[in-house]
Design a protein around this motif. Structure first.
Motif, mmCIF file in Angstrom:
data_model
loop_
_atom_site.group_PDB
_atom_site.id
_atom_site.type_symbol
_atom_site.label_atom_id
_atom_site.label_comp_id
_atom_site.label_asym_id
_atom_site.label_seq_id
_atom_site.Cartn_x
_atom_site.Cartn_y
_atom_site.Cartn_z
ATOM 1 N N ALA A 103 30.394 38.892 44.934
ATOM 2 C CA ALA A 103 29.802 39.964 43.669
ATOM 3 C C ALA A 103 28.546 40.287 43.745
ATOM 4 O O ALA A 103 28.012 41.407 43.461
ATOM 5 C CB ALA A 103 30.482 39.327 42.633
ATOM 6 N N ASN A 140 33.977 30.829 38.994
ATOM 7 C CA ASN A 140 35.083 31.851 39.335
ATOM 8 C C ASN A 140 34.554 33.251 39.653
ATOM 9 O O ASN A 140 35.294 34.278 39.829
ATOM 10 C CB ASN A 140 35.991 31.981 38.540
ATOM 11 C CG ASN A 140 37.087 30.891 38.411
ATOM 12 O OD1 ASN A 140 37.795 30.472 39.306
ATOM 13 N ND2 ASN A 140 36.803 29.753 37.416
ATOM 14 N N TYR A 171 33.463 35.885 42.289
ATOM 15 C CA TYR A 171 33.981 36.092 43.718
ATOM 16 C C TYR A 171 32.644 35.983 44.450
ATOM 17 O O TYR A 171 31.410 36.287 44.189
ATOM 18 C CB TYR A 171 34.279 37.730 43.743
ATOM 19 C CG TYR A 171 35.974 37.951 43.494
ATOM 20 C CD1 TYR A 171 36.723 36.944 44.333
ATOM 21 C CD2 TYR A 171 36.421 38.545 42.422
ATOM 22 C CE1 TYR A 171 38.081 37.151 44.256
ATOM 23 C CE2 TYR A 171 37.752 38.649 42.230
ATOM 24 C CZ TYR A 171 38.724 38.013 43.090
ATOM 25 O OH TYR A 171 39.883 37.849 42.848
ATOM 26 N N ASP A 230 39.836 46.261 40.164
ATOM 27 C CA ASP A 230 41.179 45.863 40.712
ATOM 28 C C ASP A 230 42.460 46.301 40.524
ATOM 29 O O ASP A 230 43.289 45.909 41.128
ATOM 30 C CB ASP A 230 40.947 44.061 40.610
ATOM 31 C CG ASP A 230 41.361 43.993 39.357
ATOM 32 O OD1 ASP A 230 42.441 43.041 39.297
ATOM 33 O OD2 ASP A 230 40.769 44.403 38.347
ATOM 34 N N ASP A 269 37.190 43.475 49.463
ATOM 35 C CA ASP A 269 37.785 42.248 49.109
ATOM 36 C C ASP A 269 36.562 41.276 48.968
ATOM 37 O O ASP A 269 36.143 40.857 49.908
ATOM 38 C CB ASP A 269 38.668 41.721 50.033
ATOM 39 C CG ASP A 269 40.085 42.539 50.088
ATOM 40 O OD1 ASP A 269 40.594 42.734 48.941
ATOM 41 O OD2 ASP A 269 40.458 43.233 51.089
ATOM 42 N N LEU A 270 36.141 40.859 47.644
ATOM 43 C CA LEU A 270 34.855 40.078 47.697
ATOM 44 C C LEU A 270 35.267 38.771 47.829
ATOM 45 O O LEU A 270 34.013 37.857 47.604
ATOM 46 C CB LEU A 270 34.508 40.376 46.164
ATOM 47 C CG LEU A 270 34.040 41.881 45.845
ATOM 48 C CD1 LEU A 270 33.281 42.082 44.453
ATOM 49 C CD2 LEU A 270 32.835 42.496 47.055
ATOM 50 N N ASP A 271 36.269 38.272 47.911
ATOM 51 C CA ASP A 271 36.608 36.911 48.279
ATOM 52 C C ASP A 271 36.537 36.515 49.640
ATOM 53 O O ASP A 271 36.566 35.209 50.012
ATOM 54 C CB ASP A 271 38.180 36.454 47.813
ATOM 55 C CG ASP A 271 38.100 35.072 47.156
ATOM 56 O OD1 ASP A 271 37.026 34.503 46.981
ATOM 57 O OD2 ASP A 271 39.352 34.648 47.219
ATOM 58 N N LYS A 328 37.534 35.797 39.292
ATOM 59 C CA LYS A 328 38.871 35.698 39.774
ATOM 60 C C LYS A 328 39.796 35.289 38.343
ATOM 61 O O LYS A 328 41.297 35.180 38.688
ATOM 62 C CB LYS A 328 39.008 34.220 40.554
ATOM 63 C CG LYS A 328 38.177 34.496 41.812
ATOM 64 C CD LYS A 328 37.985 33.330 42.659
ATOM 65 C CE LYS A 328 37.214 33.094 43.781
ATOM 66 N NZ LYS A 328 37.285 31.930 44.630
ATOM 67 N N CYS A 330 38.606 47.219 44.435
ATOM 68 C CA CYS A 330 37.864 46.048 44.629
ATOM 69 C C CYS A 330 38.956 44.889 44.073
ATOM 70 O O CYS A 330 39.285 44.699 43.268
ATOM 71 C CB CYS A 330 36.811 46.085 43.622
ATOM 72 S SG CYS A 330 35.460 44.855 44.315
ATOM 73 N N ASN A 331 39.241 44.285 45.364
ATOM 74 C CA ASN A 331 40.393 42.818 45.465
ATOM 75 C C ASN A 331 41.556 43.959 44.726
ATOM 76 O O ASN A 331 42.099 43.269 43.611
ATOM 77 C CB ASN A 331 39.936 41.936 44.507
ATOM 78 C CG ASN A 331 38.315 41.506 44.866
ATOM 79 O OD1 ASN A 331 38.141 41.239 45.922
ATOM 80 N ND2 ASN A 331 37.628 41.385 43.850
#
Length: 255
Positions: A103, A98, A100, A189, A225-227, A22, A206-207
């Motif tokens: 991930a 941080n 994700y 991203d 969206d890996l979050d 992140k 990705c994100n």
């Protein structure tokens, strides 16, 4: 008997900042500045970093190469030994918290399918090595500082790992390791990384930032969206190794 890997001579190339983690390289520099041996210099560096962030942001938007040249000057005079030792602390205190949530699962899924795992990052190599070990990837491609007599000159060694250069580096890597890029994946991203997506058969946003999300929608590329919580994301997003619809795209970056 172990099942044969589904994919052979394939690789998955991952951008790092914003894609798997992140945070970005400015956070890493701020960490190093705050841990300088001299508290007085540390405080001054922290203030300098805060004041420089708008300059770094503007440079990054105009030219990633220009951004690298401006940003990495800040490391001039830093001890190589000190930077490497602090990299482990940087990972534990800043990077690891941080990562994700999805991930690691994305990388593990890809590895189980027999795909070679490669991080390709504009960050400095010594800051990325602990992350590469933690994620269990096969190779790390990252920027390298130039050192003279164990002290950083503030210059990067060539080639710069950024923007269109990533595509050239991926082609060279594929040739060296007998990788078929048409059967490989790329994850990023940022719209600025369009070139690395354009050289593989399975590009994945990705994100993604707004421009890349729009581009992915136009080309019908998978979006991850890996979050997100895994159960929600799996239901709504294509999986990392889902077959991507083959679309021939222009090698040049779109307007």
């Amino acid at each position: 008997m172990q099942p044969q890997p589904k994919y052979k001579n394939s690789a998955a190339f991952y951008d790092v900042d914003g894609t798997l983690i992140k945070i970005n390289i400015v956070h890493a520099f701020a960490f190093y500045a705050s841990r300088h041996a001299s508290l007085a210099v540390s405080a001054r560096n922290s203030i300098k970093t805060a004041l420089s962030i708008p300059v770094f942001w503007a440079a990054d938007k105009l030219s990633r190469k220009w951004f690298n040249e401006i940003f990495y000057r800040s490391y001039a005079g830093a001890s190589e030994d000190r930077l490497i030792v602090l990299a482990e602390e940087l990972f534990e205190d800043v990077i690891k918290p941080n990562i994700y949530p999805r991930a690691q699962a994305l990388i593990d899924e890809s590895r189980r399918a027999g795909v070679r795992q490669v991080l390709i990052s504009g960050a400095l190599d010594f800051t990325m090595r602990p992350l590469a070990r933690y994620l269990g990837v096969d190779d790390l491609i990252a920027n390298k500082l130039e050192f003279v007599d164990n002290y950083a000159t503030g210059k990067l060694k060539k080639p710069f790992v950024a923007g269109a250069t990533k595509a050239d580096i991926m082609r060279a890597y594929a040739k060296q390791h007998a990788i078929d890029l048409a059967e490989s994946w790329a994850y990023t991203d940022s719209f600025s990384d369009y070139p690395m997506l354009a050289v593989v058969g399975h590009p994945t946003a990705c994100n993604p930032d707004l421009r890349l999300r729009s581009l992915a929608r136009s080309y019908d590329w998978p979006v991850l969206d890996l979050d997100e919580a895994p159960d929600r994301s799996v239901a709504r997003r294509p999986q990392g190794l889902a077959p991507a619809r083959r679309i021939r795209v222009r090698p040049a970056q779109p307007e």
